[in-house]
Scaffold this motif. Structure first.
Motif, PDB file in Angstrom:
ATOM      1  N   GLN A 371       0.795  -1.399  -0.091  1.00 15.80           N
ATOM      2  CA  GLN A 371       0.042  -0.168  -0.214  1.00 15.80           C
ATOM      3  C   GLN A 371       0.966   1.291  -0.488  1.00 15.80           C
ATOM      4  O   GLN A 371       1.768   0.893   0.555  1.00 15.80           O
ATOM      5  N   PHE A 372       0.219   2.203  -0.605  1.00 12.22           N
ATOM      6  CA  PHE A 372       1.346   3.357  -0.939  1.00 12.22           C
ATOM      7  C   PHE A 372       0.637   4.401  -0.262  1.00 12.22           C
ATOM      8  O   PHE A 372      -0.413   4.714   0.857  1.00 12.22           O
ATOM      9  N   ASP A 373       1.669   4.966   0.497  1.00  9.85           N
ATOM     10  CA  ASP A 373       1.665   5.892   1.732  1.00  9.85           C
ATOM     11  C   ASP A 373       0.694   6.989   0.952  1.00  9.85           C
ATOM     12  O   ASP A 373       1.166   7.349   0.580  1.00  9.85           O
ATOM     13  N   PRO A 374      -0.642   7.488   1.629  1.00 11.05           N
ATOM     14  CA  PRO A 374      -1.039   8.878   1.172  1.00 11.05           C
ATOM     15  C   PRO A 374      -0.470  10.054   1.544  1.00 11.05           C
ATOM     16  O   PRO A 374      -0.585  11.086   1.139  1.00 11.05           O
ATOM     17  N   GLY A 375       0.401  10.364   2.110  1.00 14.89           N
ATOM     18  CA  GLY A 375       1.412  11.576   2.387  1.00 14.89           C
ATOM     19  C   GLY A 375       3.014  11.316   2.302  1.00 14.89           C
ATOM     20  O   GLY A 375       3.680  12.822   2.197  1.00 14.89           O
ATOM     21  N   SER A 376       3.309  10.139   2.344  1.00 13.42           N
ATOM     22  CA  SER A 376       4.415  10.333   2.258  1.00 13.42           C
ATOM     23  C   SER A 376       5.111   8.970   0.616  1.00 13.42           C
ATOM     24  O   SER A 376       4.626   8.513   0.086  1.00 13.42           O
ATOM     25  N   PRO A 377       6.350   9.642   0.228  1.00 10.84           N
ATOM     26  CA  PRO A 377       6.536   8.475  -1.178  1.00 10.84           C
ATOM     27  C   PRO A 377       6.871   7.405  -0.044  1.00 10.84           C
ATOM     28  O   PRO A 377       8.069   6.912  -0.326  1.00 10.84           O
ATOM     29  N   THR A 378       6.368   6.729  -0.124  1.00 13.78           N
ATOM     30  CA  THR A 378       6.867   5.352   1.361  1.00 13.78           C
ATOM     31  C   THR A 378       6.250   4.648   0.172  1.00 13.78           C
ATOM     32  O   THR A 378       4.392   4.936   0.452  1.00 13.78           O
ATOM     33  N   LEU A 379       6.358   2.967   0.479  1.00 15.51           N
ATOM     34  CA  LEU A 379       5.274   2.046   0.338  1.00 15.51           C
ATOM     35  C   LEU A 379       5.700   1.407   1.345  1.00 15.51           C
ATOM     36  O   LEU A 379       6.608   0.701   1.668  1.00 15.51           O
ATOM     37  N   TYR A 380       4.413   0.662   1.581  1.00 15.04           N
ATOM     38  CA  TYR A 380       4.899  -0.285   2.576  1.00 15.04           C
ATOM     39  C   TYR A 380       3.889  -1.965   2.231  1.00 15.04           C
ATOM     40  O   TYR A 380       2.965  -2.162   1.470  1.00 15.04           O
ATOM     41  N   CYS A 381       4.690  -2.546   2.606  1.00 18.07           N
ATOM     42  CA  CYS A 381       4.912  -4.195   2.009  1.00 18.07           C
ATOM     43  C   CYS A 381       4.594  -5.622   3.075  1.00 18.07           C
ATOM     44  O   CYS A 381       5.314  -5.023   4.372  1.00 18.07           O
ATOM     45  N   LEU A 382       3.704  -6.417   2.822  1.00 18.88           N
ATOM     46  CA  LEU A 382       4.031  -7.709   3.558  1.00 18.88           C
ATOM     47  C   LEU A 382       4.132  -8.762   2.622  1.00 18.88           C
ATOM     48  O   LEU A 382       3.669  -8.946   1.791  1.00 18.88           O
TER      49      LEU A 382
END
Length: 496
Positions: A371-382
């Motif tokens: 999922q893409f972070d809505p407020g920063s250039p970060t991608l969270y992955c499982l």
């Protein structure tokens, strides 16, 4: 003819009014411009906002000194943003979504009129105080204890309130919230039917209004959307605008009749919308695009972007090197895509709408969700990593990826063998939810009350965990520990 004949009573009244108006106009001219600068309208006044609400506007009674307004505008708690102007209208655009579950106060005092300096006056704005609030932090999950078993549960973290949304005679299998949070689209089977392919689609109301001034239906109103009479309803997705449903269906009597169908998500009372077949090659996993006009489908040896129309035989785009689209950014400019390699490893790529492809990571296990972070250039992955080649045992873990530097930040390593973990990122980007399922050791095969994972594994119980998030550059991120919630369930999702 005398002079009196020209001045009837009505004439004398009109002349008197004209003289009076002339005196008033002259008085105003002598006094100069005395309109007091003030805020005429604040677009978020007494409103409830969500992550999709990214800017508010001020409309002033007079042209204002831009610098004095920007220096004197106060928001408590603070919300970083940028200003833009169009005449008497000011727009403040947030840099990140406002944190949920909070009340905000907006104050403006000491700002000056645009012409106060040139006219040697000191016209100060009339002090203004406004207020708004963000939506409560609300999560949903499928219950796994005796009372809530198989039912859709809504839990308000802000108010610590719990609601059961669906009846006991339905076992929920999957669900997607509508963007306004007022309804949930879900698939469910009858509680006395253990057939996992007997699901029908329903909607249920949450009882939570999208806006504070808007009435809403009471929680728990269930409506049938799509039955299983002729076709089995397998996977489904709801478009980001909440207007379209895409369902993967298979004909009960003809296994070769298999594919995607689409239908409107909102119908008028008494109407039963009919699904339409998406005429295209059979595909696997799919995801509706952020503009709600197309669907990304794993098709053959690549990923196809198909228009949401009956004739989708000509894809809008085809990416032969990727087998799966894991996630889109909110604006649709980026996508996280999976490449399946011949050595059974998997690569995660960042693909932009400009054609750029950037490799982010490689794993010997699986890429379960991103999922893409809505407020920063970060991608969270499982993800999972393979720790036993012979027995094929995987260990799941959570990771944050900085999309600018490609830096990876491990967040949490989960117990070995828990491949059915579900992860979801909060709409304001400040927390992760995930579950930990405990399988049944000796399940009763014929019991229709067995809860099962997507892999068909019987569930004994499951716990939900909340993990607060900090910016990826913060060194303290490694010290953050997840908190076990006092809830028994699985498949958690945030309400938008």
């Amino acid at each position: 003819m005398t002079t009196k004949a020209f001045f009837q009573p009505l004439d004398r009244v009109a002349i008197a009014l004209m003289l009076l108006l002339s005196l008033l106009i002259g008085f105003l001219i002598l006094q100069g411009d005395v309109v007091v600068p003030r805020v005429r309208d604040f677009s978020w006044q007494n409103q409830q906002i969500g992550a999709d609400d990214i800017s508010f506007t001020f409309t002033f009674s007079r042209p204002m000194d831009v610098k004095s307004v920007e220096e004197n505008l106060k928001i408590d708690p603070p919300l970083a943003g940028k200003f833009s102007w169009a005449g008497r209208r000011m727009v403040y655009t947030l840099l990140t979504p406002a944190p949920y579950g909070a009340n905000y106060k907006v104050q403006l005092q000491g700002a000056k009129d645009k012409f106060s300096q040139t006219e040697a006056s000191n016209r100060i704005i009339e002090p203004f105080t406004g207020q708004f609030r963000t939506r409560d932090r609300v999560l949903m999950y499928i219950g796994a204890d005796a009372q809530d078993k198989g039912r859709l549960v809504l839990y308000n973290l802000t108010k610590e309130q719990k609601k059961l949304l669906t009846p006991k005679d339905l076992v929920v299998m999957d669900f997607k919230p509508f963007p306004d949070g007022e309804k949930i689209l879900f698939s469910a089977r009858a509680s006395n039917n253990q057939d996992l392919l007997s699901a029908q689609l329903y909607t249920v109301t949450t009882g939570i209004p999208a806006k504070t001034d808007k009435p809403t239906a009471a929680a728990g109103k269930v409506d049938l959307v799509l039955n299983n009479k002729d076709y089995q309803n397998l996977k489904f997705d709801l478009s980001p605008d909440g207007e379209t449903i895409v369902v993967q269906r298979g004909n009960r009597n003809n296994p070769s009749d298999f594919g995607l169908w689409f239908m409107p998500a909102n119908n008028k009372p008494g109407e039963q919308p009919q699904p339409q077949r998406l005429q295209s090659q059979p595909g696997g996993d799919f995801l509706i695009t952020p503009d709600s006009k197309a669907v990304a489908v794993a098709q053959g040896q690549g990923a196809a972007i198909l228009p949401l129309q009956p004739d989708a035989s000509k894809p809008l785009d085809f990416l032969p090197q990727f087998g799966l689209v894991q996630a889109f950014s909110k604006d649709g400019s980026q996508a996280a895509m999976v490449k399946f390699n011949t050595d059974f490893t998997r690569d995660l790529f960042l693909v932009t709408n400009q054609g750029t492809q950037k490799s982010l990571l490689k794993t010997t296990g699986s890429i379960l969700s991103c999922q893409f972070d809505p407020g920063s250039p970060t991608l969270y992955c499982l993800l999972t990593q393979l720790i036993s080649q012979t027995e094929y045992i995987e260990q799941p873990y959570l990771v944050a990826i900085d999309l600018k530097t490609q830096q990876q930040k491990p967040l949490l390593v989960l117990p070995v063998g828990q491949r059915n973990v579900q992860m979801t990122l909060a709409p304001d980007g400040l927390a992760l939810l995930f579950d930990q399922i405990i399988p049944q050791e000796n399940p009763i095969p014929t019991s229709p009350n067995n809860l099962k994972t997507d892999d068909g594994e019987a569930i004994a119980t499951s716990s939900l965990w909340l993990m607060p998030l900090l910016p990826i550059s913060d060194n303290a991120i490694s010290s953050i520990q997840p908190e076990k919630l006092p809830l028994v369930g699985f498949h958690p999702r945030w309400l938008p």
